[in-house]
Each structure stands twice: as structure tokens, then as C-alpha cells.
Design a protein around this motif. Structure first.
Motif, PDB file in Angstrom:
ATOM      1  N   ARG A  97      -9.974  63.572 -34.583  1.00  0.00           N
ATOM      2  CA  ARG A  97     -11.342  63.916 -34.169  1.00  0.00           C
ATOM      3  C   ARG A  97     -12.372  63.712 -35.284  1.00  0.00           C
ATOM      4  NH1 ARG A  97     -12.050  66.173 -29.284  1.00  0.00           N
ATOM      5  NH2 ARG A  97     -13.980  67.183 -29.873  1.00  0.00           N
ATOM      6  N   PRO A  98     -12.137  64.211 -36.508  1.00  0.00           N
ATOM      7  CA  PRO A  98     -13.160  63.994 -37.539  1.00  0.00           C
ATOM      8  C   PRO A  98     -13.301  62.527 -37.942  1.00  0.00           C
ATOM      9  CG  PRO A  98     -11.338  65.357 -38.381  1.00  0.00           C
ATOM     10  CD  PRO A  98     -11.082  65.102 -36.948  1.00  0.00           C
ATOM     11  N   ILE A  99     -12.225  61.753 -37.857  1.00  0.00           N
ATOM     12  CA  ILE A  99     -12.299  60.330 -38.184  1.00  0.00           C
ATOM     13  C   ILE A  99     -13.154  59.604 -37.143  1.00  0.00           C
ATOM     14  CG2 ILE A  99     -10.938  58.195 -38.371  1.00  0.00           C
ATOM     15  CD1 ILE A  99      -8.639  60.058 -39.444  1.00  0.00           C
ATOM     16  N   VAL A 100     -12.901  59.893 -35.875  1.00  0.00           N
ATOM     17  CA  VAL A 100     -13.680  59.278 -34.799  1.00  0.00           C
ATOM     18  C   VAL A 100     -15.137  59.732 -34.881  1.00  0.00           C
ATOM     19  CG1 VAL A 100     -13.958  59.085 -32.296  1.00  0.00           C
ATOM     20  CG2 VAL A 100     -11.665  59.004 -33.304  1.00  0.00           C
ATOM     21  N   ALA A 101     -15.350  61.008 -35.140  1.00  0.00           N
ATOM     22  CA  ALA A 101     -16.719  61.530 -35.243  1.00  0.00           C
ATOM     23  C   ALA A 101     -17.496  60.830 -36.356  1.00  0.00           C
ATOM     24  CB  ALA A 101     -16.692  63.042 -35.482  1.00  0.00           C
ATOM     25  N   GLU A 102     -16.836  60.622 -37.500  1.00  0.00           N
ATOM     26  CA  GLU A 102     -17.525  59.931 -38.591  1.00  0.00           C
ATOM     27  C   GLU A 102     -17.835  58.489 -38.208  1.00  0.00           C
ATOM     28  OE1 GLU A 102     -17.271  58.854 -43.341  1.00  0.00           O
ATOM     29  OE2 GLU A 102     -15.675  60.063 -42.452  1.00  0.00           O
ATOM     30  N   ALA A 103     -16.896  57.831 -37.529  1.00  0.00           N
ATOM     31  CA  ALA A 103     -17.143  56.455 -37.086  1.00  0.00           C
ATOM     32  C   ALA A 103     -18.348  56.401 -36.151  1.00  0.00           C
ATOM     33  CB  ALA A 103     -15.894  55.891 -36.405  1.00  0.00           C
ATOM     34  N   VAL A 104     -18.460  57.371 -35.253  1.00  0.00           N
ATOM     35  CA  VAL A 104     -19.602  57.430 -34.338  1.00  0.00           C
ATOM     36  C   VAL A 104     -20.894  57.678 -35.130  1.00  0.00           C
ATOM     37  CG1 VAL A 104     -20.672  58.784 -32.482  1.00  0.00           C
ATOM     38  CG2 VAL A 104     -18.243  58.134 -32.332  1.00  0.00           C
ATOM     39  N   CYS A 105     -20.863  58.622 -36.062  1.00  0.00           N
ATOM     40  CA  CYS A 105     -22.053  58.914 -36.874  1.00  0.00           C
ATOM     41  C   CYS A 105     -22.520  57.697 -37.662  1.00  0.00           C
ATOM     42  CB  CYS A 105     -21.772  60.069 -37.827  1.00  0.00           C
ATOM     43  SG  CYS A 105     -21.671  61.672 -37.024  1.00  0.00           S
ATOM     44  N   ARG A 106     -21.558  56.877 -38.080  1.00  0.00           N
ATOM     45  CA  ARG A 106     -21.897  55.669 -38.841  1.00  0.00           C
ATOM     46  C   ARG A 106     -22.156  54.473 -37.926  1.00  0.00           C
ATOM     47  NH1 ARG A 106     -20.921  55.986 -44.343  1.00  0.00           N
ATOM     48  NH2 ARG A 106     -19.987  57.946 -45.008  1.00  0.00           N
ATOM     49  N   ARG A 107     -22.268  54.757 -36.628  1.00  0.00           N
ATOM     50  CA  ARG A 107     -22.593  53.760 -35.616  1.00  0.00           C
ATOM     51  C   ARG A 107     -21.581  52.613 -35.577  1.00  0.00           C
ATOM     52  NH1 ARG A 107     -26.915  55.211 -38.285  1.00  0.00           N
ATOM     53  NH2 ARG A 107     -27.283  53.264 -39.363  1.00  0.00           N
ATOM     54  N   MET A 108     -20.309  52.939 -35.765  1.00  0.00           N
ATOM     55  CA  MET A 108     -19.266  51.927 -35.631  1.00  0.00           C
ATOM     56  C   MET A 108     -19.041  51.661 -34.156  1.00  0.00           C
ATOM     57  SD  MET A 108     -15.449  51.992 -37.223  1.00  0.00           S
ATOM     58  CE  MET A 108     -14.520  50.482 -37.400  1.00  0.00           C
ATOM     59  N   ASP A 109     -18.992  50.411 -33.808  1.00  0.00           N
ATOM     60  CA  ASP A 109     -18.784  50.000 -32.429  1.00  0.00           C
ATOM     61  C   ASP A 109     -17.390  50.434 -31.961  1.00  0.00           C
ATOM     62  OD1 ASP A 109     -17.724  47.352 -30.701  1.00  0.00           O
ATOM     63  OD2 ASP A 109     -19.704  48.119 -30.167  1.00  0.00           O
ATOM     64  N   GLU A 110     -17.294  50.924 -30.706  1.00  0.00           N
ATOM     65  CA  GLU A 110     -16.013  51.378 -30.162  1.00  0.00           C
ATOM     66  C   GLU A 110     -14.969  50.270 -30.200  1.00  0.00           C
ATOM     67  OE1 GLU A 110     -14.052  53.333 -26.121  1.00  0.00           O
ATOM     68  OE2 GLU A 110     -16.110  52.580 -26.067  1.00  0.00           O
ATOM     69  N   ALA A 111     -15.379  49.058 -29.848  1.00  0.00           N
ATOM     70  CA  ALA A 111     -14.432  47.937 -29.840  1.00  0.00           C
ATOM     71  C   ALA A 111     -13.899  47.671 -31.252  1.00  0.00           C
ATOM     72  CB  ALA A 111     -15.095  46.689 -29.270  1.00  0.00           C
ATOM     73  N   ASP A 112     -14.775  47.743 -32.248  1.00  0.00           N
ATOM     74  CA  ASP A 112     -14.337  47.546 -33.638  1.00  0.00           C
ATOM     75  C   ASP A 112     -13.374  48.650 -34.064  1.00  0.00           C
ATOM     76  OD1 ASP A 112     -15.884  45.268 -33.874  1.00  0.00           O
ATOM     77  OD2 ASP A 112     -17.542  46.298 -34.883  1.00  0.00           O
ATOM     78  N   PHE A 113     -13.686  49.873 -33.666  1.00  0.00           N
ATOM     79  CA  PHE A 113     -12.824  51.008 -34.019  1.00  0.00           C
ATOM     80  C   PHE A 113     -11.438  50.837 -33.391  1.00  0.00           C
ATOM     81  CE2 PHE A 113     -11.002  55.199 -33.389  1.00  0.00           C
ATOM     82  CZ  PHE A 113     -11.126  55.752 -34.661  1.00  0.00           C
ATOM     83  N   LEU A 114     -11.402  50.515 -32.110  1.00  0.00           N
ATOM     84  CA  LEU A 114     -10.123  50.341 -31.414  1.00  0.00           C
ATOM     85  C   LEU A 114      -9.358  49.140 -31.962  1.00  0.00           C
ATOM     86  CD1 LEU A 114     -11.191  51.201 -27.762  1.00  0.00           C
ATOM     87  CD2 LEU A 114      -9.946  52.641 -29.391  1.00  0.00           C
ATOM     88  N   ASP A 115     -10.079  48.071 -32.332  1.00  0.00           N
ATOM     89  CA  ASP A 115      -9.427  46.907 -32.931  1.00  0.00           C
ATOM     90  C   ASP A 115      -8.774  47.289 -34.260  1.00  0.00           C
ATOM     91  OD1 ASP A 115      -8.833  44.031 -33.083  1.00  0.00           O
ATOM     92  OD2 ASP A 115     -10.276  44.045 -34.741  1.00  0.00           O
ATOM     93  N   MET A 116      -9.472  48.092 -35.049  1.00  0.00           N
ATOM     94  CA  MET A 116      -8.908  48.547 -36.317  1.00  0.00           C
ATOM     95  C   MET A 116      -7.643  49.377 -36.077  1.00  0.00           C
ATOM     96  SD  MET A 116     -10.604  50.901 -39.324  1.00  0.00           S
ATOM     97  CE  MET A 116     -11.885  49.716 -39.623  1.00  0.00           C
ATOM     98  N   CYS A 117      -7.695  50.268 -35.101  1.00  0.00           N
ATOM     99  CA  CYS A 117      -6.514  51.081 -34.768  1.00  0.00           C
ATOM    100  C   CYS A 117      -5.350  50.188 -34.353  1.00  0.00           C
ATOM    101  CB  CYS A 117      -6.843  52.077 -33.651  1.00  0.00           C
ATOM    102  SG  CYS A 117      -7.951  53.395 -34.154  1.00  0.00           S
ATOM    103  N   ARG A 118      -5.628  49.173 -33.542  1.00  0.00           N
ATOM    104  CA  ARG A 118      -4.574  48.244 -33.103  1.00  0.00           C
ATOM    105  C   ARG A 118      -3.977  47.489 -34.282  1.00  0.00           C
ATOM    106  NH1 ARG A 118      -8.279  46.869 -29.438  1.00  0.00           N
ATOM    107  NH2 ARG A 118      -8.029  47.911 -27.467  1.00  0.00           N
ATOM    108  N   ARG A 119      -4.825  47.011 -35.195  1.00  0.00           N
ATOM    109  CA  ARG A 119      -4.334  46.272 -36.369  1.00  0.00           C
ATOM    110  C   ARG A 119      -3.424  47.144 -37.214  1.00  0.00           C
ATOM    111  NH1 ARG A 119      -9.561  44.802 -37.272  1.00  0.00           N
ATOM    112  NH2 ARG A 119      -9.582  45.957 -39.213  1.00  0.00           N
TER     113      ARG A 119
END
Length: 129
Positions: A97-119
Motif C-alpha cells: 500500500r505505501p509503495i503504490v501510494a507513493e507511486a500515485v503521489c509521484r504521478r506514476m502511470d498505472e501501466a508503467d507501475f504494473l509493467d515494473m511489477c511484471r519485470r
């Protein structure tokens, strides 16, 4: 397996050590039943306090990643880890949750976030992208 400690990191050394051992297991660098260095030997090799290594090994034992035997020392768990149950999934979600929240606060695109998780996932499972 080469363990690298970042002495300048805000992440405690025992956590870095714990995480790298788990990553070694996930990547297959550490095989089931393989012995880990003794607490004293690893502390000396890394130039850290033996209590720090002991704390990492204790955490790994409590979480079921390693077994500790009086005569044989610390060993990578010889049998597979239990599958992800509801308790694990709940703990994983609370850690993410805090990792995702920080990604959202930093305006990271959902697709980029999920791609990073997949990699990252595929790195450990050796799947091709």
C-alpha cells in the motif's frame, strides 16, 4: 551468492541482508537445503556486527525461509515454501500500500507501475517478457 550491503542506505543492514537472501532463493542462486555461511563468517566477510547477521537469520527462520540446526548451521529451507494463503496475501497488500501510494503521489502511470511489477516478477521466475 554475492551479498552487497549499502552502508549509506536508510534501510537497516539486517533488512538488506534478509531481502538479499530471499532474492537469492527466489532467483535460484540459493538452492533448497544449501548451507548459509555461519553468523560469524558472514559478519566477518561483510564487516558487520554478528548480532546483525543473527537478527537477519532469526527473521528468516521465523518466516520459514531457513532452518537452523545446531550441528549443521543455517540451511535454505529444503522443501518448497507453503503457497500464498490469505494471511500472506493480507500482509503483502499492507506492505504494498505505501509503495503504490507513493507511486500515485509521484504521478506514476498505472501501466508503467504494473509493467515494473511484471519485470521484477519475471526476473525471479525467469519468464521472458
Amino acid at each position: 551468492m554475492l551479498i552487497q550491503i549499502d552502508y549509506q542506505s536508510d534501510v537497516p543492514i539486517y533488512v538488506q541482508l534478509t531481502n538479499q537472501i530471499i532474492e537469492g532463493m527466489a532467483s535460484g542462486e540459493l538452492k533448497p537445503g544449501e548451507p548459509l555461511p555461519s553468523v560469524r563468517a558472514l559478519a566477518a566477510d561483510l564487516g558487520i556486527n554478528l548480532h546483525t547477521v543473527n537478527k537477519a537469520y532469526t527473521h528468516l527462520k521465523q518466516e520459514g525461509f531457513i532452518q537452523v540446526h545446531r550441528q549443521r548451521g543455517a540451511l535454505v529451507r529444503p522443501d518448497p515454501m507453503p503457497p500464498a494463503d490469505e494471511a500472506f496475501r493480507s500482509r503483502l497488500e499492507s506492505q504494498m500500500r505505501p509503495i503504490v501510494a507513493e507511486a500515485v503521489c509521484r504521478r506514476m502511470d498505472e501501466a508503467d507501475f504494473l509493467d515494473m511489477c511484471r519485470r521484477i516478477y519475471r526476473h525471479f521466475t525467469k519468464e521472458e517478457s
